[in-house]
Design a protein around this motif. Structure first.
Motif, PDB file in Angstrom:
ATOM      1  N   SER A  30       4.430   1.508 -25.908  1.00 13.23           N
ATOM      2  CA  SER A  30       4.353   2.808 -25.236  1.00 13.23           C
ATOM      3  C   SER A  30       4.341   3.978 -26.214  1.00 13.23           C
ATOM      4  N   MET A  31       4.861   3.753 -27.418  1.00 14.95           N
ATOM      5  CA  MET A  31       4.944   4.837 -28.406  1.00 14.95           C
ATOM      6  C   MET A  31       4.396   4.361 -29.757  1.00 14.95           C
ATOM      7  N   PRO A  32       3.088   4.099 -29.850  1.00 12.42           N
ATOM      8  CA  PRO A  32       2.532   3.576 -31.099  1.00 12.42           C
ATOM      9  C   PRO A  32       2.630   4.544 -32.275  1.00 12.42           C
ATOM     10  N   ASP A  33       2.874   5.832 -31.989  1.00 11.61           N
ATOM     11  CA  ASP A  33       3.009   6.823 -33.065  1.00 11.61           C
ATOM     12  C   ASP A  33       4.477   7.054 -33.447  1.00 11.61           C
ATOM     13  N   MET A  34       5.352   6.142 -33.036  1.00 11.27           N
ATOM     14  CA  MET A  34       6.785   6.254 -33.320  1.00 11.27           C
ATOM     15  C   MET A  34       7.062   6.266 -34.825  1.00 11.27           C
ATOM     16  N   LYS A  35       7.938   7.162 -35.252  1.00 15.59           N
ATOM     17  CA  LYS A  35       8.322   7.255 -36.664  1.00 15.59           C
ATOM     18  C   LYS A  35       9.426   6.243 -36.988  1.00 15.59           C
ATOM     19  N   LYS A  36       9.616   5.988 -38.291  1.00 12.59           N
ATOM     20  CA  LYS A  36      10.633   5.012 -38.725  1.00 12.59           C
ATOM     21  C   LYS A  36      12.024   5.406 -38.270  1.00 12.59           C
ATOM     22  N   ARG A  37      12.322   6.690 -38.325  1.00  4.55           N
ATOM     23  CA  ARG A  37      13.652   7.149 -37.914  1.00  4.55           C
ATOM     24  C   ARG A  37      13.921   6.792 -36.451  1.00  4.55           C
ATOM     25  N   GLU A  38      12.899   6.967 -35.601  1.00  3.54           N
ATOM     26  CA  GLU A  38      13.036   6.657 -34.184  1.00  3.54           C
ATOM     27  C   GLU A  38      13.201   5.145 -33.976  1.00  3.54           C
TER      28      GLU A  38
END
Length: 195
Positions: A30-38
């Motif tokens: 659902s969130m392919p642009d998720m950052k490493k921190r997230e």
């Protein structure tokens, strides 16, 4: 003895983390642009609850056995607890639908993350019965191993979901939502009919 505890805890960790792994894949989809921190925030929340639930179960066994019986009857309904007029964790693909499901711009809302973490870790309460004979320090150590195993498994799930999500962006959110609905129903059915 210590090696038996480690092996047992590793096996418990893998078994308990499977629902969280599936939800992690769905979050990654659902969130392919998720950052490493997230990613670390999500995996860390799952790990924290998988660590805390066995300890909570252990405490129930030792101090609150009567109250656990009352609480255990409510556990299946946590998985299907509505939030903001929606069922558990249903995600879709468009920006508007992502916002209503609790995710936007590659980030997940804290309230949704907490529901996911609780819903995927309630079965870990029963591990408190499995480790009931442990001393407090050993129970803490065992739960810590379970939490660490969950962290790595969930990070793997998030990476996998992101990779698939990048390739199939249009369909990924729907597929992720289906995974989450199935997990919610599984927890509900197990709790109501097989407990």
């Amino acid at each position: 003895m210590i090696s038996d505890i480690i092996i047992n805890s590793l096996m418990l960790g893998v078994g308990l983390a499977m629902d969280a792994f599936s939800v992690s894949i769905a979050d990654g989809l659902s969130m392919p642009d998720m950052k490493k921190r997230e990613m670390f925030k999500i995996a860390g929340a799952f790990a924290l609850f998988q660590f805390a639930m066995p300890l909570t179960g252990w405490l129930f066994v030792h101090f609150l056995e009567e109250k656990f019986t009352v609480f255990s009857m409510a556990v299946p309904y946590i998985a299907l607890k509505p939030e903001n007029e929606e069922g558990l964790l249903i995600k879709e693909d468009s920006k508007k639908e992502q916002e209503s499901s609790g995710s936007e711009n590659g980030r997940i809302k804290l309230s949704l993350l907490l529901i996911q973490a609780v819903a995927t870790s309630v079965d870990a309460l029963s591990v408190g019965f499995t480790i009931a004979e442990y001393k407090a320090a050993t129970a803490f150590f065992s739960s810590g191993i379970i939490g660490v195993v969950t962290m790595f498994i969930c990070l793997t799930g998030l990476l996998l979901g992101k990779k698939i999500g990048m390739k199939f962006a249009r369909k990924a959110g729907i597929f992720g939502g289906i995974i989450l609905i199935v997990i919610g129903l599984k927890i509900f059915i197990q709790g109501v009919f097989f407990s």
